[in-house]
Each structure stands twice: as C-alpha cells, then as structure tokens.
Design an enzyme around this catalytic site. Structure first.
Site, PDB file in Angstrom:
ATOM      1  N   ASP A  92     -44.229  36.441  53.740  1.00 23.59           N
ATOM      2  CA  ASP A  92     -45.018  36.489  52.498  1.00 23.59           C
ATOM      3  C   ASP A  92     -44.124  36.818  51.305  1.00 23.59           C
ATOM      4  OD1 ASP A  92     -46.693  37.054  50.371  1.00 23.59           O
ATOM      5  OD2 ASP A  92     -48.050  38.355  51.505  1.00 23.59           O
TER       6      ASP A  92
ATOM      7  N   LYS B 174     -51.143  47.465  41.804  1.00 22.83           N
ATOM      8  CA  LYS B 174     -51.182  47.667  43.249  1.00 22.83           C
ATOM      9  C   LYS B 174     -50.062  48.597  43.718  1.00 22.83           C
ATOM     10  CE  LYS B 174     -51.557  44.824  47.431  1.00 22.83           C
ATOM     11  NZ  LYS B 174     -51.708  43.424  47.891  1.00 22.83           N
TER      12      LYS B 174
ATOM     13  N   ASP C  68     -58.420  38.716  48.150  1.00 22.99           N
ATOM     14  CA  ASP C  68     -56.995  39.029  48.225  1.00 22.99           C
ATOM     15  C   ASP C  68     -56.654  39.732  46.915  1.00 22.99           C
ATOM     16  OD1 ASP C  68     -54.240  39.088  48.142  1.00 22.99           O
ATOM     17  OD2 ASP C  68     -53.960  36.911  48.272  1.00 22.99           O
TER      18      ASP C  68
ATOM     19  N   GLU D 237     -53.116  41.843  55.356  1.00 22.25           N
ATOM     20  CA  GLU D 237     -52.840  40.523  54.772  1.00 22.25           C
ATOM     21  C   GLU D 237     -52.255  39.528  55.791  1.00 22.25           C
ATOM     22  OE1 GLU D 237     -50.501  41.459  51.303  1.00 22.25           O
ATOM     23  OE2 GLU D 237     -52.218  42.434  50.350  1.00 22.25           O
TER      24      GLU D 237
HETATM   25  P1  ADP Z   1     -48.609  38.221  44.795  1.00 20.02           P
HETATM   26  O1  ADP Z   1     -48.841  38.145  46.253  1.00 20.02           O
HETATM   27  O2  ADP Z   1     -47.504  39.159  44.411  1.00 20.02           O
HETATM   28  O3  ADP Z   1     -49.861  38.498  44.022  1.00 20.02           O
HETATM   29  P2  ADP Z   1     -48.379  35.300  44.572  1.00 20.02           P
HETATM   30  O4  ADP Z   1     -48.470  35.010  45.994  1.00 20.02           O
HETATM   31  O5  ADP Z   1     -49.519  34.870  43.719  1.00 20.02           O
HETATM   32  O6  ADP Z   1     -48.023  36.804  44.271  1.00 20.02           O
HETATM   33  O7  ADP Z   1     -47.030  34.578  44.032  1.00 20.02           O
HETATM   34  C1  ADP Z   1     -46.659  34.523  42.690  1.00 20.02           C
HETATM   35  C2  ADP Z   1     -45.269  33.916  42.583  1.00 20.02           C
HETATM   36  O8  ADP Z   1     -45.252  32.583  43.102  1.00 20.02           O
HETATM   37  C3  ADP Z   1     -44.753  33.822  41.143  1.00 20.02           C
HETATM   38  O9  ADP Z   1     -43.430  34.305  41.078  1.00 20.02           O
HETATM   39  C4  ADP Z   1     -44.771  32.314  40.879  1.00 20.02           C
HETATM   40  O10 ADP Z   1     -43.811  31.911  39.922  1.00 20.02           O
HETATM   41  C5  ADP Z   1     -44.457  31.769  42.251  1.00 20.02           C
HETATM   42  N1  ADP Z   1     -44.804  30.349  42.375  1.00 20.02           N
HETATM   43  C6  ADP Z   1     -46.010  29.777  42.141  1.00 20.02           C
HETATM   44  N2  ADP Z   1     -45.938  28.435  42.299  1.00 20.02           N
HETATM   45  C7  ADP Z   1     -44.650  28.143  42.641  1.00 20.02           C
HETATM   46  C8  ADP Z   1     -43.935  26.929  42.929  1.00 20.02           C
HETATM   47  N3  ADP Z   1     -44.524  25.726  42.865  1.00 20.02           N
HETATM   48  N4  ADP Z   1     -42.623  27.019  43.255  1.00 20.02           N
HETATM   49  C9  ADP Z   1     -42.019  28.225  43.290  1.00 20.02           C
HETATM   50  N5  ADP Z   1     -42.621  29.395  43.021  1.00 20.02           N
HETATM   51  C10 ADP Z   1     -43.929  29.366  42.698  1.00 20.02           C
HETATM   52 MG    MG Z   2     -49.982  38.173  47.976  1.00 15.88          MG
END
Ligand code: ADP
Ligand code: MG
Length: 629
Positions: A211, A86, A25, A189
């Site tokens: 998502d 990205k 991913d 995705e």
């Molecule tokens: P991407 O798909 O853009 O790479 P992610 O799916 O990894 O991103 O998500 C990252 C986001 O998730 C960040 O903003 C992070 O603060 C948030 N996040 C992670 N854990 C939690 C949580 N327990 N509660 C709320 N938000 C969260």
């Molecule tokens: Mg993602």
C-alpha cells in the site's frame, strides 16, 4: 400543492428488506465511501462525479469546508486548513513531541496550551482535536452515502491501518460516533483490500498487501486460514509516499530550469510541486508529458518529462519500499516464493514503474484490476453488507486479529502477555495472579500493549486498583484478571479476588484517548448545532414560500381584484396580506409564517374559487359543451 403519492393496487408499499450499509476508507491523503448496490460493490461519487475526498478540512468562523475546496486553500490559509490528521489520531501531546522533532516545523498548526493530554489545534472555529477533525470528514462521507442510497444507514465498516494500536482504533471509533455513524466494525486496511479481491473465499495461503499512498507506505504479510486473515507482519515507512515522488520530480525541474529552490517563494514552490504531481500522474497513461512553469513574469520554463527519466528519479524510493518488504517477509518468517498473491493498494501504485518493480521483487504479477485508490473502501463495503445481513450467499464473515499483544505489568516492570498479537477477535482470556507481600489488601493493575518485555517499552493503556480484599500471606490471594477484546479490537479488563469475590473493572480507555464526558459534550454540541441548523433552514423555507404567496396574491388582485371582490372583501384580504408581509420580515420561527399564510389562505378562499370558475368559463367560452365530454 404537492401531489399525494398513491401506490398502484397490489403494489407493495412495505419498505424494502434491504438494509443500507457503507464501507469507509478514512485515509491520510484521501478518503472514500463505498456500498454494495444490486450485488455489486463500488465507491460513491459526489455531485461532480468525484470519488476521492481529499482528507483536508478548513475551518472558518462560520463554516467547515471538507475536501478539494479546503485543499485548494491550504497555501492561503495554512493554520486553519488541516491535512493528514490521521497521523495524530490517538496520540497525546507527549507522543507527538516524540514523533515529530519540531512540532511547529512539521505540523504547521498552533496547538492550544492546556492540561489536556489530547492535542488541540487552534482554528478559527475553536480548538479542534484529531477526533473532531476526522469526524468532520466522516460526516461528509456519511451524507454522501445517505444521499446516494436514499435512506438511513444501518451502519458502516471503517478501515484502519493494520498497525493501529488500541488508542488509534478507539480514536477512529470516537470520530465515527461523533459523526453519528454506527460502527459495525473496524477492519484492517490490508484485510479490506484482500476481501475486495475475494481472496477470503479463494485458496488459503500467504498474501502480501503493498500500500503506497500519498505520504505513507505500508506492507502487510498476511496468512489466510479458515476464513481468518492473520497479519503475520507489518512494516513500511510512515514518511514515504507519492509526495516524495513529487519532490524528486520538482527537484529535477528546478535543476533543468536552472532555478535555485532557495530563491523561490513558498507559493512558487507549491506550484512546482503541483506540476510535478500532474506530470507524474500523466506518465502512468502517456510515455511523455510536457511541463510548463511560469516562475515569474520574466522567467518561465518548458520541458519534457518521459518515463525513463521518471524511473531514474523514483527508483531509489521504490527500492526503499522493497527493502521494507524484505524486512516484513523476514519478520513473518516467510519466503518470497510462498506469497501467492500481491495486492496493490494506494494511488501511487498506479505508477507503472512501481508495479513493474514489485512484480519483479515478488516474482508474481501483482493484482491491479481493482482501482488501487478504491480497493480498501470496496472491501469495507463488502464486509459492511455482510454484517447487516444482506449477503444472501452467506459468505463467511471475515475475522480480524489483534494487532498488538495485550498484557499486565508484573513485578520488576515486566510485561506479562495475556493475549498475544494475531489472536482472532473477539476473544476473552483470563489469568491468575497473586500478591507478593504478607498482608497485602490491594493491588494495582496496569494494562499495557506491545510486544516488548519491559513495561517501559510498551504502551500504557490503563491503570486501576483492586482494593479491600482480605489479608493473606504472600502468594495466597488469588486474583483473576480477565481481558476481553471485542470485534473492533477494543479491550475491557476486569479483576476479581477469588477468595473474597471482590471485583474491579475498567473499560480500557487509552491513556491518550478522550474521556467519555468529553465525547458526550462534543456529541451534545453537534446535536445542538444540528437542531439550530434545522430550525434556520425551515424558517428560510417558509420565508421563500411567503414571498411566493405574497407575489401570487398581489398579481391576482392587480388582475381582477376590482371586479371580483366587494370593497369589504378586498379590505379583509389586504389586511391579512399586510400581516403576512410583516411576519415575513419579523418572524423568528417557521410556525409564525405558516400561521400567517394559512390565515391568508382562509380569507381568500372564496376569491380563489371565483377566479377558478371564471377561468374555466373563459376557456370554455365559444366552445360546444360536447367538446369537453
Ligand atoms: P492515502 O492512502 O495516503 O490517503 P492515496 O492512496 O489516495 O493516499 O494516494 C495518493 C497518492 O497517489 C498521491 O501522491 C497521488 O499523487 C498518487 N497518485 C494518484 N494517481 C496516480 C498516478 N496515476 N500515478 C502515480 N501516482 C498517482
Ligand atoms: Mg490509503
């Protein structure tokens, strides 16, 4: 000396039949790698036990750092620390100007001037394209896969957003090639997330994938029919995510503390945002959390943030995502009631309020059993495992669909669709065209992608010409144009004038993609570096070994060299020992050191044997021979 490994009689030494494959991913904020081991799909962690790799790369003159260590330097070294790359994948300089109102405001990087259509970011390690930066992230994930699985990888499935066009998909594939990864398939995705939940083998019906990541929100409405996930519609907001939650909380903190954000330095502001983010994440576990901030030596603030306050802060943002959901449902021509499952993806769907609101909107309990951070990588791993033939149960191989329609420009700047979006891939379609002028012997073929009727509103993918066919009256020539899309959603086009048999074809390289020659040059460079790196490493290893040998011989000579060796023998050994010491400091290749060591080994072989005998005799002295039987 290393012990030779000998297998037990009857035990097979034949390599395992199992083939290793990984799912990746490649996210805007975080990236992950997963694999299926002993029938179970899970993400792989680094040596510190961390699964998420922040998608951040920091370049310096002599090193490339990826992940958390890079992210931690973002404030200190913004020009050389690249994040959210990205967003730039498959985009040309012109695209970026349209996408970002002010390049320097929204992207804190310097772009190299030049005639290339592919933007290059200036860094301390040279100019870097989005493809190269993504490749550096992919290399780390690949290595993690190899180290965990302990073997060469057969290949990888890499996920891309469902709305990614041909150029963005091609760029992702190029990045993988550059990282030395064999791409088994690119997978959407939301499809990967649905696969992780096994929805591909469950009931047929409509599934919504919600998502919410760090900086983006994507909603996909999909229909599963006979093993094919059709994307009915996609929607979302490319500038809405968990980062906005952090901003809302930070704003609240500043109000509570009576601090004006304009008075704060950018690093203090960064600190407030970090605290806001930690508090947000803590509140998905606890009902309240304490926040402490030292604004300066004489100004600090402590306060409590609870779930109620958090909810009022983020509700407007969640509402925005639900409006996108409503729009996507409308585009798909689907009622909320028809949605049988809602799959939650992305770190921000950990926030309880998000789950609650999404559940209320779709009137169904959203699926959250699989960690929303990991669910996409897990689905990709399941597909990868099936693609290399490990899936003994012979699960259906899932098919994806073409995300955007493909067509040709016809008279008047109109786009004629040859393959419409949502057609399952791979696919091949042909259509006949004719000339519009008497005596026309050439024809320009302009390939476009998009849903709009006017070519100007679609994305131009490629242009080529078919020349030299016999002269006909207008409308008599028959030109057959064939579009072929492979399983990754990538296109090649060929055209043939039927009466003369003249042919022309192009492998469509997106207008803003890298040229093959550029990719080749990058690959070569990375291989050259790899070779250099390897040489340097083995020289270093032999130097360490030489130090050890020198130390051993010196200590032995000091011990018993006088009594066990004649003067000539001693002289001969010391001479060769001296040569090794000189080599140790001057050798530029590992082999020189190896040669010097083996020479020393030979000349001291007799001495080593005598010492061994002596030591055996010493340990037996005073004992009866019987004891040793
Ligand atoms: P991407 O798909 O853009 O790479 P992610 O799916 O990894 O991103 O998500 C990252 C986001 O998730 C960040 O903003 C992070 O603060 C948030 N996040 C992670 N854990 C939690 C949580 N327990 N509660 C709320 N938000 C969260
Ligand atoms: Mg993602």
């Amino acid at each position: 000396m290393a012990l030779l490994q000998i297998s037990e009689p009857g035990q097979s030494t034949k390599p395992h039949e199992h083939k290793f494959a990984i799912g990746i991913d490649l996210g805007t904020t975080n990236s992950l790698v997963a694999s299926v081991r002993s029938g179970k799909a899970d993400t792989l962690s680094d040596v510190d036990g961390k699964h998420l790799l922040p998608s951040v790369v920091r370049y310096s003159a002599d090193s490339i750092v990826v992940g958390l260590a890079a992210k931690e330097n973002q404030v200190k070294d913004p020009h050389n620390t690249i994040s959210s790359i990205k967003r730039l994948m498959g985009r040309g300089v012109e695209d970026l100007k349209a996408q970002f109102k002010s390049l320097s405001d929204e992207l804190p990087y310097e772009f190299a001037e030049g005639d290339s259509v592919v933007p290059r970011i200036k860094t301390a390690a040279g100019n870097k394209t989005a493809v190269e930066i993504s490749a550096d992230i992919l290399k780390v994930l690949k290595l993690r896969g190899e180290e965990t699985l302990g073997d060469e990888l057969e290949g990888a499935v890499i996920t891309v957003p469902a709305y990614f066009d041909d150029a963005q998909r091609q760029a992702t594939k190029d990045a993988a090639t550059l990282a030395g990864i064999n791409v088994l398939r690119l997978l959407n995705e939301p499809t990967a997330a649905a696969v992780a939940y096994g929805l591909d083998s469950g009931a047929e019906g409509i599934v919504a994938v919600y998502d919410l990541g760090g900086g983006t929100f994507d909603i996909s409405i999909m229909q599963l029919k006979q093993g094919v996930f059709e994307v009915l519609s996609t929607g979302g907001d490319s500038a809405l995510g968990g980062d906005d939650f952090d901003h809302a909380i930070a704003q609240w903190i500043l109000e509570q503390a009576g601090v004006d954000s304009s008075e704060l330095s950018s690093s203090s502001l960064r600190l407030v945002l970090q605290e806001a983010c930690s508090a947000k994440e803590a509140l998905s576990e606890h009902t309240e959390t304490e926040i402490k901030i030292d604004f300066s030596a004489d100004k600090n603030w402590t306060g409590i943030l609870n779930r109620e306050i958090l909810n009022t802060l983020i509700d407007p943002l969640i509402k925005k995502t639900l409006m996108s959901c409503r729009r996507a449902l409308r585009d798909a021509d689907v009622d909320k009631e028809q949605v049988i499952d809602v799959v939650m993806v992305g770190g921000s769907t950990r926030a309880l309020r998000v789950r609650e609101q999404v559940g209320e909107f779709f009137e169904t309990e959203p699926k959250v059993d699989i960690d929303p951070d990991r669910v996409v990588a897990i689905g990709a791993a399941i597909q990868a495992n099936a693609l290399v033939g490990n899936d003994a149960e012979g699960n259906l191989l899932l098919m994806d669909v073409l995300p955007l329609s493909l067509g040709l420009e016809t008279m008047g700047g109109l786009a004629e669709k040859i393959i419409s979006r949502n057609t399952p891939i791979p696919v091949s379609r042909a259509q006949e065209f004719t000339t519009y002028k008497d005596g026309q012997t050439a024809m320009a073929v302009h390939v476009v992608q998009g849903e709009r009727d006017l070519v100007d509103d679609c994305r131009s993918l490629a242009k080529f010409e078919l020349r030299g066919f016999p002269s006909h009256v207008a409308g008599a020539a028959r030109i057959r144009v064939t579009f072929q899309v492979d399983a990754d959603g990538l296109l090649s086009v060929s055209a043939k004038e039927e009466t003369s048999g003249i042919e022309a074809s192009v492998e469509v390289k997106p207008s803003y993609g890298l040229q093959d020659s550029e990719i080749e040059a990058m690959l070569k460079a990375s291989m050259e570096f790899a070779a250099n790196d390897k040489d340097a490493r083995s020289l270093r290893e032999q130097q360490v070994e030489a130090d050890r040998v020198l130390e051993a011989i010196d200590s032995a000579m000091a011990d018993d060299g006088e009594e066990m060796l004649s003067a000539e023998e001693r002289e001969a050994i010391l001479q060769v020992r001296q040569e090794l010491e000189i080599s140790r400091h001057n050798a530029t290749e590992a082999q020189q050191l190896k040669d010097a060591m083996s020479k020393l080994e030979k000349v001291s072989a007799e001495y080593v044997a005598r010492r061994m005998n002596a030591s055996v005799q010493k340990s037996m002295a005073g004992h009866q021979v019987e004891e040793f039987k």
